[in-house]
Scaffold this active site. Structure first.
Site, PDB file in Angstrom:
ATOM      1  N   GLY A 219       1.543 -10.995   5.124  1.00 12.40           N
ATOM      2  CA  GLY A 219       1.912 -11.255   6.503  1.00 12.40           C
ATOM      3  C   GLY A 219       1.986 -10.014   7.361  1.00 12.40           C
ATOM      4  O   GLY A 219       1.735 -10.063   8.563  1.00 12.40           O
ATOM      5  N   MET A 220       2.322  -8.869   6.755  1.00 14.27           N
ATOM      6  CA  MET A 220       2.515  -7.649   7.518  1.00 14.27           C
ATOM      7  C   MET A 220       1.386  -6.646   7.325  1.00 14.27           C
ATOM      8  O   MET A 220       1.041  -5.906   8.240  1.00 14.27           O
ATOM      9  CB  MET A 220       3.850  -6.993   7.130  1.00 14.27           C
ATOM     10  CG  MET A 220       4.227  -5.773   7.953  1.00 14.27           C
ATOM     11  SD  MET A 220       5.865  -5.117   7.538  1.00 14.27           S
ATOM     12  CE  MET A 220       5.532  -4.304   5.979  1.00 14.27           C
ATOM     13  N   GLY A 221       0.815  -6.603   6.137  1.00 11.87           N
ATOM     14  CA  GLY A 221      -0.139  -5.537   5.878  1.00 11.87           C
ATOM     15  C   GLY A 221      -1.305  -5.943   5.002  1.00 11.87           C
ATOM     16  O   GLY A 221      -1.408  -7.076   4.517  1.00 11.87           O
TER      17      GLY A 221
ATOM     18  N   ASP B  35      13.985  -7.558  -1.981  1.00 15.92           N
ATOM     19  CA  ASP B  35      12.895  -8.543  -1.938  1.00 15.92           C
ATOM     20  C   ASP B  35      12.184  -8.602  -3.287  1.00 15.92           C
ATOM     21  O   ASP B  35      10.952  -8.572  -3.358  1.00 15.92           O
ATOM     22  CB  ASP B  35      11.911  -8.193  -0.820  1.00 15.92           C
ATOM     23  CG  ASP B  35      10.993  -9.363  -0.456  1.00 15.92           C
ATOM     24  OD1 ASP B  35      11.364 -10.524  -0.741  1.00 15.92           O
ATOM     25  OD2 ASP B  35       9.912  -9.114   0.121  1.00 15.92           O
TER      26      ASP B  35
END
Length: 311
Positions: A23-25, A136
């Site tokens: 989602g981010m990278g 996480d």
């Protein structure tokens, strides 16, 4: 910035192949042209580079990861950023995320589960000793090579215990299926929270299914607080069975004392029940009276704008 094969970052790292995307990278296989070695380069997605919160997570991951030296933690070599991008250079691991291993082969054999958990717990203890809470821990953030060697990665939302985090009180940040009860309640994540998340990973490796699944991410997160963990079959050998269940205890003080204790329990002789963890294991699967165990307060949905990120 649009990333593509052949792109040279800071006149040193040449991108070759996109090997993972989240989602981010994105994670690219690349070559360090100065040292002539293969590396992994994690970059912000082109549509995320302008989001300062994402860039700050990259900075946090770089700083926290650089402080960690352990054979079961992916080594970070370098960090760089420009006007619209940021990147992290790491050792290249030839392997699969544990999530893919479980998806292809789960449930996994008990001896393999024990070995992966032991390595991951050892990595967490090194992080905790350095003052870093991962926050996480999940299968997607554990990379396993063909020889079964596991490495913990992605400290993007980790928190230095002595410093400030990226979140505010009451905010949930992490992946709903692996959040500890205290994180769901908006309490600060601690080393015990990482132990809980690792126990969820262990349960999933053993059974092939996650212990808590709701109709939404919020329902899934709240299940960690209000529902007992499912029992593991008696056929799961000791000390694996009791150690994993104890890690799922609702109250942090009922879990293994630290990640090293979790790892040590797994190394007890085959068939040995870790007596000091029996109470914690029993509490994990006991009905939650009135929705909450003693010592916990009423959970609440995340405030507007707060999220429990999906897997």
């Amino acid at each position: 910035m649009n990333f593509a094969p052949g792109l040279l970052l800071t006149d040193r790292y040449r991108l070759e192949e996109l090997i993972a995307e989240g989602g981010m990278g994105q994670v690219w296989r690349a070559t360090d042209e100065t040292l002539q070695r293969p590396v992994a380069v994690k970059v912000l997605r082109p549509d995320s580079g302008g989001d300062e919160s994402f860039v700050e997570r990259f900075r946090v991951e770089a700083v926290n990861s650089a402080a960690l030296q352990h054979p079961n933690i992916v080594t970070v070599h370098d960090f760089g950023e420009g006007d619209e991008s940021a990147f992290l250079v790491m050792e290249l691991i030839e392997g699969q995320p544990l999530s893919a291993v479980i998806g292809e082969r789960g449930p996994l054999p008990a001896d393999e589960v024990t070995e992966i958990l032991h390595q991951a717990a050892s990595a967490l203890q090194a992080a905790h000793d350095a003052g870093v809470v991962h926050r996480d821990v999940k299968p997607a953030n554990i990379v396993v090579d063909a020889d079964g060697y596991a490495r913990l990665t992605d400290f993007g939302i980790s928190k230095a215990m002595a410093g400030s985090g990226l979140t505010q009180t009451g905010e949930m940040l992490g992946t709903a299926h692996y959040l500890s009860p205290e994180q769901v309640q908006g309490r600060p994540a601690t080393p015990a929270s990482d132990i809980y998340s690792l126990a969820v990973v262990g349960f999933e490796m053993i059974s092939g299914a996650r212990p808590f699944v709701g109709e939404s991410m919020v329902a899934t997160a709240l299940a960690h607080v209000g529902q007992p963990a499912p029992q593991l079959p008696e056929t799961v050998p000791e000390p694996l069975r009791t150690t994993v269940l104890a890690g799922l205890a609702k109250l942090p003080e009922q879990r293994p004392a630290d990640a090293a204790a979790f790892a040590e329990a797994l190394r007890l002789p085959a068939g040995t029940v870790p007596a000091h963890l029996v109470d914690g294991a029993a509490s994990a699967v006991s009905p939650v009276v009135a929705g909450l165990p003693d010592g916990m307060f009423t959970p609440y949905p995340p405030a507007r704008g707060d999220t429990a990120e999906g897997a």
